[in-house]
Design an enzyme around this catalytic site. Structure first.
Site, short mmCIF file in Angstrom:
data_model
loop_
_atom_site.label_atom_id
_atom_site.label_comp_id
_atom_site.label_asym_id
_atom_site.label_seq_id
_atom_site.Cartn_x
_atom_site.Cartn_y
_atom_site.Cartn_z
N LYS A 279 -82.64 100.45 3.92
CA LYS A 279 -83.19 101.31 4.97
C LYS A 279 -84.52 101.89 4.51
O LYS A 279 -84.66 102.35 3.39
CB LYS A 279 -82.21 102.45 5.31
N GLU A 365 -63.48 105.80 15.98
CA GLU A 365 -63.12 106.96 16.78
C GLU A 365 -61.63 106.99 17.13
O GLU A 365 -61.01 108.06 17.15
CB GLU A 365 -63.95 106.97 18.07
N ARG A 393 -64.19 106.22 23.51
CA ARG A 393 -63.55 105.09 22.82
C ARG A 393 -62.12 105.41 22.40
O ARG A 393 -61.34 104.50 22.12
CB ARG A 393 -64.36 104.72 21.57
#
Length: 642
Positions: A279, A365, A393
């Site tokens: 990243k 989730e 979700r």
């Protein structure tokens, strides 16, 4: 110095003719383009800097858009947008009327599947691959999954299905946190190319078919293969799903990426390529702190991010984070849970202070909610910090594992309402409708930061599930107190009373749910309307509602959530149950998806700012501009009111 390539590249077809040196130059130009534009508009930076070479290699090797690229975690697709004809529109990134920060099918034929959250790419790409097979079309489908998305159960469900499907599917794991293993240099590059080649695949298949007739030799060869691979690659988990696993390779090394992808392109059956990226690659400040540069606002690339000279107002997220730490210090039963959103949900300090009571379950989730239910069964007090849109979700788990068992789980719903630049995929528009129909659930709607802290304390003190919904960003600057005092459960408060006497004309009451209380109060000053801070969408303060109904001639409900099935609908139901017939005007999010843009402009566009609220009331009640509401003209029931 070589002439720039990017200004003359209008679609990926031309870069398929580039040699390796040109591809490396193009990658540098794309990285500069990403940095220049994000620094001007804000947006996701670290993840996009990390996918530059991978994106260049994919469009070089595959015949896009004929071959399908399906990106997971859509915030890593800026290089993809730049290479697919949208470079000149990058200055409009995430702006009202501009291009989205995520893939959108309506935006480009190269965006084969819309996504913003995660873990959908393998399922979608498999569907596309099997559709191609069924229609007799020769095309590849490539799923690029990463940024923690492989922690979600849905990704493994798709892998389990894909491993038994004979189709042209390539899954690329973009491992940008070195979470599995790092690349190991030149030897790894050579072996990755070797294992992705036809000779290795053919030899492997022939060996299996020949040695199966001699089980002891077959098992010996299998153990030798796993041992040899284990020296340079991770465990063969993905091969157990039926994939041919290759990697890990350096995701910034085009000399490794291009030939490996070319080899994989010519293999049959499901393939799995593991690439390791970094990243913030190529921008030292982002490399050093990829979290800070994950989604920065505008900044000077030469200077980097700087702290504002004056301290900004506390955000609701910060208020929640401080409350969580304070309540944890007070009550040892409290545990905090996040599905991979530690920074976004404000749990950084909590993790540092209470590491044994902090759980990051990954982008999972469904698991997060049932995990919280299990903790609650054993007498703990779980607080699930989750974005409103991501709780969708886990709806099944919310009902079956928490609500039916009436377990005391607190849901801190961040990003309720519109979220601005992230658009429809991240907007918390539906939590009130989908929560208030569930028995045992409570739903709090704080109007400011101070009320948010108090309602969190109220929720924590209950013996059943309660959700507290609050928006992204700062409120009106109401400084929360330092205590953990709670507000009464299910009770609202009259904040402004109309000066009109009962005989002077029709009086209007605005019932506000959440932070739209404040523009409603300003509109009420010009309308001389009463205003109620309802605080709770469930249970509704019916006593207060009926009291208001007895002294007013019409009601307006205001909420930053879906008007269909929302808090306004709850008001209508309560009035009907009490056999009270009164005109009711519902203001909220319309029955359409609200796209990205500045939040204030979006609210203004749908009439949920101060002028919009006033204008809607005047229009429905046929009252001239600049006049107080006064009386509704005889026979003028508000148009569209109930």
């Amino acid at each position: 110095m070589a002439a720039p390539l990017l200004p003359h590249l209008h679609d990926p077809s031309a870069l398929r003719q580039f040699d390796r040196a040109q591809l490396k130059q193009l990658a540098d130009e794309v990285r500069t383009c990403v940095l220049d534009n994000v620094s001007r508009t804000g947006g996701h930076l670290s993840s996009n800097l990390g996918t530059v070479e991978l994106t260049v290699a994919l469009h070089h090797v595959f015949e896009t858009p004929h071959d399908r690229l399906v990106w997971d975690v859509g915030h890593q697709t800026y290089p993809h947008k730049i290479l697919t004809g949208r470079r000149e529109r990058m200055p409009s990134l995430r702006q009202l009327g501009g291009i989205s920060g995520f893939p959108q099918r309506a935006e480009s034929e190269y965006d084969t599947f819309g996504t913003a959250h995660s873990s959908t790419s393998i399922s979608a790409a498999l569907g596309m691959a099997m559709a191609a097979k069924q229609k007799g079309e020769d095309r590849h489908s490539v799923a690029i999954i990463g940024d923690g998305a492989l922690t979600a159960g849905m990704a493994f469900e798709a892998l389990n299905n894909a491993g038994v499907c004979d189709c042209k599917l390539l899954v690329i794991l973009n491992d940008n946190d070195m979470s599995i293993s790092p690349p190991v240099g030149a030897l790894n590059r050579y072996l990755a190319q070797l294992m992705s080649g036809n000779f290795y695949a053919a030899a492997k298949n022939v060996g299996k078919s020949v040695l199966r007739a001699a089980p002891p030799l077959f098992e010996l060869a299998k153990r030798f293969e796993q041992h040899a691979k284990g020296m340079v690659v991770p465990a063969t988990l993905f091969e157990q799903f039926g994939f041919n696993y290759v990697g890990p390779i350096d995701g910034h090394d085009l000399d490794s990426l291009v030939p490996t992808l070319e080899n994989l392109k010519h293999l049959d059956g499901p393939q799995f390529l593991h690439v390791v990226t970094r990243k913030g690659q190529g921008y030292k400040l982002a490399e050093a702190d990829p979290v800070a540069y994950h989604g920065p606002s505008k900044f000077d690339p030469a200077v980097g991010l700087v702290k504002p000279a004056t301290a900004p107002r506390q955000t609701f997220t910060q208020v929640f984070g401080q409350w969580l730490c304070d309540m944890a210090a007070e009550d040892g039963r409290l545990v905090g849970i996040t599905p991979a959103m530690r920074e976004g949900s404000g749990l950084v300090e909590f993790e540092q202070r209470f590491p044994d009571r902090y759980y990051d379950v990954g982008i999972a989730e469904q698991h997060a909610v049932t995990f919280a239910a299990g903790l609650a069964c054993e007498g703990l007090k779980p607080v699930v910090a989750i974005y409103s849109t991501f709780l969708q979700r886990a709806y099944d788990q919310l009902i079956h594992d928490v609500a039916i068992q009436n377990l005391p789980v607190v849901f801190a719903l961040d990003r309720a309402g519109l979220v601005g630049a992230d658009g429809a995929t991240h907007a918390g528009a539906y939590d009130i409708p989908f929560l208030r129909c569930i028995p045992n659930m409570g739903i709090a709607c704080p109007s400011d930061e101070a009320e948010c802290r108090q309602l969190l304390s109220t929720a924590f003190g209950r013996d059943h599930p309660v959700a507290v919904r609050y928006p992204r960003g700062a409120g009106v600057g109401a400084v929360p107190g330092l205590t953990l005092d709670a507000l009464p459960y299910g009770k609202g408060k009259l904040r402004r009373e109309s000066k009109l006497s009962s005989g002077a004309g029709k009086r209007i009451a605005i019932l506000a749910f959440g932070t739209l209380l404040h523009p409603a109060l300003k509109a009420a000053e010009r309308l001389d309307a009463s205003v109620v801070d309802m605080r709770w969408a469930k249970p509704l303060d019916v006593d207060l509602l009926l009291s208001v109904a007895r002294t007013h001639d019409a009601i307006v409900t205001v909420e930053e959530g879906s008007v269909m099935g929302g808090a306004g609908s709850a008001v209508l139901e309560a009035l009907q149950a009490a056999d009270v017939q009164l005109p009711v005007l519902q203001l909220g999010l319309p029955d359409r998806f609200i796209e990205h843009g500045d939040p204030a402009k979006l609210l203004a566009a749908i009439g949920l700012d101060e002028p919009g609220i006033e204008a809607s009331i005047r229009a429905r009640f046929d009252v001239a501009a600049n006049d107080p509401i006064g009386s509704i003209p005889a026979g003028k029931t508000p148009s569209g009111a109930v």
